[in-house]
Design a protein around this motif. Sequence first.
Motif, mmCIF file in Angstrom:
data_model
loop_
_atom_site.group_PDB
_atom_site.id
_atom_site.type_symbol
_atom_site.label_atom_id
_atom_site.label_comp_id
_atom_site.label_asym_id
_atom_site.label_seq_id
_atom_site.Cartn_x
_atom_site.Cartn_y
_atom_site.Cartn_z
ATOM 1 N N MET A 1 0.840 -1.184 0.000
ATOM 2 C CA MET A 1 0.000 0.000 0.000
ATOM 3 C C MET A 1 0.885 1.248 0.000
ATOM 4 O O MET A 1 1.972 1.245 0.542
ATOM 5 C CB MET A 1 -0.909 -0.038 1.216
ATOM 6 N N VAL A 2 0.390 2.287 -0.562
ATOM 7 C CA VAL A 2 1.103 3.552 -0.648
ATOM 8 C C VAL A 2 1.108 4.222 0.722
ATOM 9 O O VAL A 2 0.079 4.239 1.400
ATOM 10 C CB VAL A 2 0.415 4.466 -1.686
ATOM 11 N N PRO A 3 2.250 4.771 1.184
ATOM 12 C CA PRO A 3 2.257 5.462 2.467
ATOM 13 C C PRO A 3 1.376 6.705 2.434
ATOM 14 O O PRO A 3 1.253 7.366 1.408
ATOM 15 C CB PRO A 3 3.721 5.832 2.681
ATOM 16 N N GLY A 4 0.769 7.002 3.554
ATOM 17 C CA GLY A 4 -0.126 8.154 3.654
ATOM 18 C C GLY A 4 -1.447 7.740 4.254
ATOM 19 O O GLY A 4 -1.548 6.713 4.915
ATOM 20 N N ASN A 5 -2.458 8.527 4.023
ATOM 21 C CA ASN A 5 -3.784 8.242 4.542
ATOM 22 C C ASN A 5 -4.673 7.697 3.431
ATOM 23 O O ASN A 5 -4.374 7.851 2.253
ATOM 24 C CB ASN A 5 -4.420 9.511 5.109
ATOM 25 N N VAL A 6 -5.779 7.101 3.818
ATOM 26 C CA VAL A 6 -6.734 6.589 2.856
ATOM 27 C C VAL A 6 -8.100 7.159 3.209
ATOM 28 O O VAL A 6 -8.570 7.004 4.337
ATOM 29 C CB VAL A 6 -6.786 5.046 2.872
ATOM 30 N N LEU A 7 -8.714 7.848 2.251
ATOM 31 C CA LEU A 7 -10.093 8.291 2.425
ATOM 32 C C LEU A 7 -10.990 7.115 2.088
ATOM 33 O O LEU A 7 -10.858 6.511 1.028
ATOM 34 C CB LEU A 7 -10.414 9.462 1.499
ATOM 35 N N ILE A 8 -11.892 6.776 2.999
ATOM 36 C CA ILE A 8 -12.792 5.651 2.795
ATOM 37 C C ILE A 8 -14.216 6.143 2.954
ATOM 38 O O ILE A 8 -14.534 6.851 3.912
ATOM 39 C CB ILE A 8 -12.530 4.533 3.812
ATOM 40 N N THR A 9 -15.059 5.793 2.004
ATOM 41 C CA THR A 9 -16.466 6.139 2.099
ATOM 42 C C THR A 9 -17.303 4.934 1.681
ATOM 43 O O THR A 9 -16.869 4.121 0.879
ATOM 44 C CB THR A 9 -16.815 7.370 1.245
ATOM 45 N N GLU A 10 -18.468 4.828 2.277
ATOM 46 C CA GLU A 10 -19.385 3.740 1.959
ATOM 47 C C GLU A 10 -20.710 4.356 1.555
ATOM 48 O O GLU A 10 -21.212 5.244 2.229
ATOM 49 C CB GLU A 10 -19.555 2.844 3.187
ATOM 50 N N MET A 11 -21.266 3.874 0.443
ATOM 51 C CA MET A 11 -22.533 4.446 -0.004
ATOM 52 C C MET A 11 -23.454 3.360 -0.507
ATOM 53 O O MET A 11 -23.010 2.263 -0.837
ATOM 54 C CB MET A 11 -22.313 5.515 -1.077
ATOM 55 N N LYS A 12 -24.736 3.704 -0.523
ATOM 56 C CA LYS A 12 -25.760 2.829 -1.081
ATOM 57 C C LYS A 12 -26.223 3.425 -2.392
ATOM 58 O O LYS A 12 -26.472 4.622 -2.472
ATOM 59 C CB LYS A 12 -26.966 2.734 -0.147
#
Length: 66
Positions: free
Chosen positions: A1-12
């Motif tokens: 995985m790339v270093p840094g943060n990961v934006l995660i979102t969940e949608m319907k």
Amino acid sequence: MVPGNVLITEMKGGPATIEYSLHQLNIYSVNYNYTAPAKLFQSLITNKLAETYTSKWITKIYWPVF
């Protein structure tokens, strides 16, 4: 995985909802000066064959940023 943060979102929702969510994530990343070192990826949580209504599909979007 790339270093840094990961934006995660969940949608319907179906493909139109996903496109709208990607647009909103792009606006968020511009507002907070995030850069994306890698492409985002999507994970469909719901089985499309078992659930035919697109309004009930659940998708997660992961976008690595720093």
